[in-house]
Design a protein around this motif. Structure first.
Motif, PDB file in Angstrom:
ATOM      1  N   SER A 495     -58.936 -16.097  79.471  1.00 56.09           N
ATOM      2  CA  SER A 495     -58.502 -14.708  79.326  1.00 56.09           C
ATOM      3  C   SER A 495     -59.117 -14.090  78.068  1.00 56.09           C
ATOM      4  O   SER A 495     -59.540 -14.796  77.151  1.00 56.09           O
ATOM      5  CB  SER A 495     -56.971 -14.638  79.252  1.00 56.09           C
ATOM      6  N   ALA A 498     -57.415  -7.828  74.295  1.00 54.92           N
ATOM      7  CA  ALA A 498     -57.890  -6.486  73.951  1.00 54.92           C
ATOM      8  C   ALA A 498     -57.608  -6.192  72.486  1.00 54.92           C
ATOM      9  O   ALA A 498     -56.609  -6.646  71.925  1.00 54.92           O
ATOM     10  CB  ALA A 498     -57.221  -5.447  74.843  1.00 54.92           C
ATOM     11  N   ILE A 503     -62.452  -4.167  75.161  1.00 54.74           N
ATOM     12  CA  ILE A 503     -62.598  -5.532  75.673  1.00 54.74           C
ATOM     13  C   ILE A 503     -64.006  -6.018  75.364  1.00 54.74           C
ATOM     14  O   ILE A 503     -64.988  -5.352  75.708  1.00 54.74           O
ATOM     15  CB  ILE A 503     -62.366  -5.585  77.194  1.00 54.74           C
ATOM     16  N   SER A 531     -52.312  -1.725  75.056  1.00 58.64           N
ATOM     17  CA  SER A 531     -52.952  -2.981  75.472  1.00 58.64           C
ATOM     18  C   SER A 531     -53.484  -3.815  74.317  1.00 58.64           C
ATOM     19  O   SER A 531     -53.893  -4.964  74.540  1.00 58.64           O
ATOM     20  CB  SER A 531     -54.115  -2.671  76.432  1.00 58.64           C
ATOM     21  N   PHE A 536     -56.043 -10.370  79.132  1.00 59.29           N
ATOM     22  CA  PHE A 536     -56.395  -9.998  80.499  1.00 59.29           C
ATOM     23  C   PHE A 536     -57.328 -11.043  81.105  1.00 59.29           C
ATOM     24  O   PHE A 536     -58.159 -11.644  80.406  1.00 59.29           O
ATOM     25  CB  PHE A 536     -57.098  -8.633  80.529  1.00 59.29           C
ATOM     26  N   ILE A 538     -60.467 -11.443  83.616  1.00 56.77           N
ATOM     27  CA  ILE A 538     -61.555 -10.518  83.946  1.00 56.77           C
ATOM     28  C   ILE A 538     -62.313 -10.996  85.175  1.00 56.77           C
ATOM     29  O   ILE A 538     -62.624 -12.179  85.315  1.00 56.77           O
ATOM     30  CB  ILE A 538     -62.527 -10.401  82.758  1.00 56.77           C
ATOM     31  N   ARG A 549     -63.243  -5.678  86.164  1.00 56.30           N
ATOM     32  CA  ARG A 549     -61.868  -5.412  86.584  1.00 56.30           C
ATOM     33  C   ARG A 549     -60.931  -6.262  85.735  1.00 56.30           C
ATOM     34  O   ARG A 549     -61.193  -7.446  85.506  1.00 56.30           O
ATOM     35  CB  ARG A 549     -61.675  -5.715  88.072  1.00 56.30           C
ATOM     36  N   LEU A 550     -59.836  -5.666  85.303  1.00 57.92           N
ATOM     37  CA  LEU A 550     -58.864  -6.341  84.446  1.00 57.92           C
ATOM     38  C   LEU A 550     -57.620  -6.682  85.249  1.00 57.92           C
ATOM     39  O   LEU A 550     -57.112  -5.848  86.016  1.00 57.92           O
ATOM     40  CB  LEU A 550     -58.489  -5.455  83.257  1.00 57.92           C
ATOM     41  N   TYR A 551     -57.124  -7.922  85.057  1.00 64.10           N
ATOM     42  CA  TYR A 551     -55.939  -8.403  85.768  1.00 64.10           C
ATOM     43  C   TYR A 551     -54.982  -9.045  84.774  1.00 64.10           C
ATOM     44  O   TYR A 551     -55.399  -9.623  83.759  1.00 64.10           O
ATOM     45  CB  TYR A 551     -56.311  -9.438  86.823  1.00 64.10           C
ATOM     46  N   GLU A 552     -53.687  -8.935  85.073  1.00 66.09           N
ATOM     47  CA  GLU A 552     -52.671  -9.666  84.319  1.00 66.09           C
ATOM     48  C   GLU A 552     -52.311 -10.925  85.098  1.00 66.09           C
ATOM     49  O   GLU A 552     -52.157 -10.885  86.328  1.00 66.09           O
ATOM     50  CB  GLU A 552     -51.421  -8.804  84.118  1.00 66.09           C
TER      51      GLU A 552
END
Length: 669
Positions: A495, A498, A503, A531, A536, A538, A549-552
């Motif tokens: 991960s 930020a 990023i 943030s 995140f 990626i 694209r950012l994901y949790e």
């Protein structure tokens, strides 16, 4: 209707769908294409296509028998025993080189007798172990009786042997021969080991000495001499002939013990390990192989030096069509990713299974679920087992048949023994300046791939590309436009946190910076504020790093957050700035100021609700520096900027000197 081809009962293909009408012609072609029936001979030029009777589905075999009115094995003319006898050149060589205890060879007549005997016993073993052939002889029991009768009636002037007439004794002799090999046929009076016997301790010493990997024994002559020296000390019997050690060490039960220590365990595995017999898929996209190897073409690099590079290929196992490739300095996950992407685009379908060598960057592809997205089954080829890598065999033929046509061919791999497989280095070095560039080599390689794909398949005789596109796989999914996005976005395993810059991360030693932007091109400062410090996951397309694209990472899996774009870069010096950059800087500074005011005012509102503002407690509230000025009539407070400037001008070596300068700073403010 029926005939034997290569000792296999066959049915004429045309008879099945034209005369007997057991199946339609289209059904016949479909069964052959799917591997449900085996075609042993291709029709044309006066030949008739032949189908192996036993390979046909049971319902069709029964239909053939009903129409024929009799068992086709009984109805078809049998081939006599002599037709199955084949030369055994290994047996001939073995008995010719066999050395007796006195150093002499076997008599020539005896050599001939043993060679012919081996040929006959080989034939007996083949007939009794081949289901179809054994059935022609009436089953196992009748087969031994018929073979014993046939062996007894063989012409003596053609086949010199002393095999028994009784079928039970013939069977025993055959089993012993297959268990012990060629030496089984040598008469006891000839055997070398009758006179010289190795003791139990002696055999263990011989085995250990021959398998010594550090202080190696060069040859049997050295072993013989050392053994007799040790024998004097141990009280063992002296061995007169070197052949005694050969007979012991190279016997079938002893040789596997020392072979790995002397020649390497992989060599022993190759020689003694059981090899599975496999067959290739019956239609396209059942199995894709992928592997990286050296691109066997020399080129001149940017420094004017002769160089080579790597190529990663993806191949369809059914047709041997090369579907996708990527050329790069080394085999890494980017090369593998690009090759698979090209293969998917070429095929238009996902493969059912993929096989790869589990080296290079496959770990990254697996971590990002890339391989599991492509195929239902993903397996690594067995390590240190070249025979499991079908693509290596195909690529070897591609090299020898197509890449070899270019004068700057590097030759095949280092294990190639034929002179034809090696490069003509005299020609290459004499024309080093004429070598192509890397871009030219890439174009040449693409052309050679097209030639390979258009060339006839070595088994079917049909162009590989035709085989591929004319085949259909009922169990593979067509790739739609939205599938490409899902398939070819790689997930980073680690991960990224930020910060105020957005990023940032490194990929293949290159630093990338991203920011979330609004539709008007302005940074999404609200997202950034919430943030900073958050981690995140990626996802990105290695071939297009302009967007990520950012994901949790949640307990329920990855949750999509937003899309980030490459961070805009503006010139620091006004002289270097374009008009849009100046406007962009002003807007960003203004938005930053508005956000600072909003953030401060929101907190002041909460403090006021509970009587905790600075004013409510008899103190002055600091202004937002660079944004607000002191109110009229209010005593000018110390400026933080002046403090920071004065602080930066101080010169101290340790904390002890901090007190006095700091005090003087406050006095000046």
């Amino acid at each position: 209707m029926f005939e034997y081809y290569e000792n296999t009962l066959c049915v004429q293909a045309s008879w099945l769908y034209e005369e007997a009408k057991i199946m339609s012609r289209s059904n016949y072609k479909q069964l052959c294409a799917r591997g449900k029936m085996t075609k042993l001979n291709i029709g044309g030029n006066g030949r008739k296509a032949l189908i192996a009777f036993e390979s046909m589905p049971k319902r069709f075999r029964e239909a053939v028998v009903d129409i024929a009115g009799d068992d086709p094995y009984e109805k078809t003319k049998h081939i006599i025993f002599r037709d199955y006898i084949k030369p055994d050149y290994q047996a001939e060589l073995f008995y010719r080189d066999y050395t007796l205890e006195d150093g002499t060879a076997l008599p020539e007549e005896t050599q001939t007798e043993y060679t012919h005997t081996a040929m006959i016993l080989n034939t007996c073993h083949y007939i009794i172990t081949n289901m179809v052939t054994c059935r022609k002889f009436g089953g196992k029991l009748k087969a031994w009786k018929k073979m014993a009768e046939a062996v007894a009636n063989l012409p003596e002037h053609t086949y010199k042997h002393k095999l028994p007439r009784n079928y039970r004794r013939l069977k025993q002799r055959c089993n012993a021969y297959k268990e012990n090999g060629y030496v089984e046929l040598v008469h006891g009076n000839f055997l070398n080991n009758n006179a010289d016997k190795l003791t139990a301790d002696g055999t263990r010493w011989v085995l250990a000495r021959w398998a010594n990997q550090v202080n190696k024994c060069a040859n049997l002559a050295q072993l013989h001499g050392e053994y007799n020296e040790v024998a004097d000390q141990k009280g063992w019997k002296q061995i007169r002939e070197e052949k005694t050690f050969y007979n012991f060490l190279y016997s079938e039960e002893i040789m596997p013990l020392w072979y790995g220590h002397r020649h390497g365990e992989l060599a022993a595995k190759e020689k003694f390990g059981y090899q599975l017999k496999t067959k290739m898929p019956a239609f396209r996209d059942s199995l894709w192989f992928s592997d990286g190897t050296k691109l066997n073409l020399y080129y001149l690099n940017e420094k004017g030096e002769m160089a080579t590079c790597q190529v990663y290929e993806v191949m369809d196992a059914f047709s041997e069509v090369l579907l996708g490739f990527h050329i790069s300095p080394a085999e890494n996950y980017e090369a593998q990713y690009a090759a698979y992407k090209m293969a998917i685009q070429t095929a238009g379908y996902r493969p059912y299974q993929i096989k790869y060598d589990n080296q290079g960057g496959h770990g990254k592809l697996k971590a990002g679920n890339f391989l599991s997205k492509i195929a239902k089954i993903q397996t690594a080829t067995q390590p240190y087992n070249g025979k499991s890598k079908t693509i290596e065999s195909a690529f070897g033929r591609f090299q020898s048949q197509f890449l070899k046509r270019d004068w700057f061919f590097t030759g095949q791999n280092i294990t190639a023994k034929k002179q034809e497989s090696k490069a003509n280095m005299e020609m290459i070095l004499a024309n080093k300046a004429n070598l192509p560039t890397l871009d030219e080599v890439k174009k040449i390689y693409e052309q050679r791939r097209r030639e390979w794909n258009s060339a006839p398949h070595h088994k079917t005789g049909r162009p590989r590309i035709d085989m591929y596109y004319e085949s259909k796989n009922p169990d593979t999914k067509k790739v739609e436009l939205w599938d490409m996005v899902d398939l070819f976005w790689v997930t980073r395993s680690k991960s990224i946190k930020a910060d105020a810059s957005g990023i940032s991360f490194r990929e293949s030693k290159v630093k990338y910076d991203y920011m979330v932007y609004q539709d008007n091109g302005m940074p999404d400062l609200e997202w950034l504020e919430k943030s900073v410090g958050k981690s995140f996951i990626i996802k990105f397309d290695p071939e297009d790093m302009s967007e990520i694209r950012l994901y949790e990472d949640t307990p329920l899996g990855l949750r999509f957050v937003t899309v980030a774009q490459t961070k805009k870069e503006v010139g620091r010096a006004a002289q270097m700035q374009e008009d849009w950059e100046q406007s962009h800087i002003r807007k960003v500074l203004s938005a930053n100021a508005d956000q600072r005011v909003e953030r401060r005012d929101k907190m002041e509102e909460i403090l006021s609700e509970w009587g905790m503002t600075a004013e409510q407690q008899g103190m002055n509230r600091p202004t937002l520096k660079g944004i607000e000025r002191n109110k009229p009539g209010r005593k000018k407070a110390g400026e933080i900027g002046a403090y920071q400037k004065a602080l930066s001008n101080q010169d101290w070596d340790d904390e002890a000197e901090l007190a006095e300068p700091t005090e003087s700073i406050f006095n000046r403010l």
